[in-house]
Design a protein around this motif. Sequence first.
Motif, PDB file in Angstrom:
ATOM      1  N   ALA A  77       1.005  -1.195  -0.381  1.00  0.00           N
ATOM      2  CA  ALA A  77      -0.090  -0.365   0.054  1.00  0.00           C
ATOM      3  C   ALA A  77       1.199   0.769   0.422  1.00  0.00           C
ATOM      4  O   ALA A  77       0.279   2.342   0.031  1.00  0.00           O
ATOM      5  CB  ALA A  77      -1.069  -0.110   1.245  1.00  0.00           C
ATOM      6  N   ILE A  78       2.372   1.113   0.444  1.00  0.00           N
ATOM      7  CA  ILE A  78       2.898   2.000   0.289  1.00  0.00           C
ATOM      8  C   ILE A  78       2.955   2.448  -1.267  1.00  0.00           C
ATOM      9  O   ILE A  78       2.793   3.867  -1.391  1.00  0.00           O
ATOM     10  CB  ILE A  78       4.527   2.133   0.241  1.00  0.00           C
ATOM     11  N   PHE A  79       2.710   2.296  -2.170  1.00  0.00           N
ATOM     12  CA  PHE A  79       3.062   2.678  -3.569  1.00  0.00           C
ATOM     13  C   PHE A  79       1.767   3.300  -4.337  1.00  0.00           C
ATOM     14  O   PHE A  79       1.577   3.739  -4.863  1.00  0.00           O
ATOM     15  CB  PHE A  79       3.032   1.116  -4.936  1.00  0.00           C
ATOM     16  N   LEU A  80       0.273   2.473  -3.055  1.00  0.00           N
ATOM     17  CA  LEU A  80      -0.608   3.617  -3.517  1.00  0.00           C
ATOM     18  C   LEU A  80      -0.764   4.643  -2.413  1.00  0.00           C
ATOM     19  O   LEU A  80      -1.592   4.765  -1.543  1.00  0.00           O
ATOM     20  CB  LEU A  80      -2.235   2.421  -2.933  1.00  0.00           C
ATOM     21  N   LEU A  81      -0.647   5.442  -3.047  1.00  0.00           N
ATOM     22  CA  LEU A  81      -0.348   7.114  -2.901  1.00  0.00           C
ATOM     23  C   LEU A  81       0.101   7.062  -1.343  1.00  0.00           C
ATOM     24  O   LEU A  81      -0.203   8.436  -0.492  1.00  0.00           O
ATOM     25  CB  LEU A  81      -2.097   7.699  -2.004  1.00  0.00           C
ATOM     26  N   GLY A  82       0.888   6.506  -0.978  1.00  0.00           N
ATOM     27  CA  GLY A  82       1.511   6.441   0.523  1.00  0.00           C
ATOM     28  C   GLY A  82       0.980   5.937   2.005  1.00  0.00           C
ATOM     29  O   GLY A  82       1.225   6.128   3.203  1.00  0.00           O
ATOM     30  N   LEU A  83      -0.212   5.902   1.440  1.00  0.00           N
ATOM     31  CA  LEU A  83      -0.827   5.006   2.633  1.00  0.00           C
ATOM     32  C   LEU A  83      -0.506   3.743   3.773  1.00  0.00           C
ATOM     33  O   LEU A  83      -0.375   4.138   4.965  1.00  0.00           O
ATOM     34  CB  LEU A  83      -2.677   4.558   1.917  1.00  0.00           C
TER      35      LEU A  83
END
Length: 122
Positions: A77-83
């Motif tokens: 999820a880091i790659f998804l908007l930094g969430l």
Amino acid sequence: MEVITQPQYAKRTDTQLLVLTHLSQLLTYITGFGGLIVPLIIWLTKKDEVNHMDEHGKSIINFQLSMILFAVLSIPAIFLLGLGILTLILVGIVSFVVPIVNAVKASNGEAPSYFMTIRFIS
């Protein structure tokens, strides 16, 4: 004919061991993996000897497995908007604070309350 039964030994009340079991989760911050292994060993060896150890041990193991799962799922999820970074920070804070709160509860004789926990072991 007389039936002879084996005397059941009474479980002992050991709040210090319960507190130690909760606080042993903080070994994750020192060793990286001890926060799951040490409470698991204590729970498996003492669940039949200490009052409420089975309840506390299951809660601890479920909490640790849930936190590991949340941390692993937050990495992609880091790659998804930094969430994922926010989730990792939240997991780190919750994994530090909640065992301390439940150690205090165990010393007072209260039941543990771990939120954000998936019940792997019931």
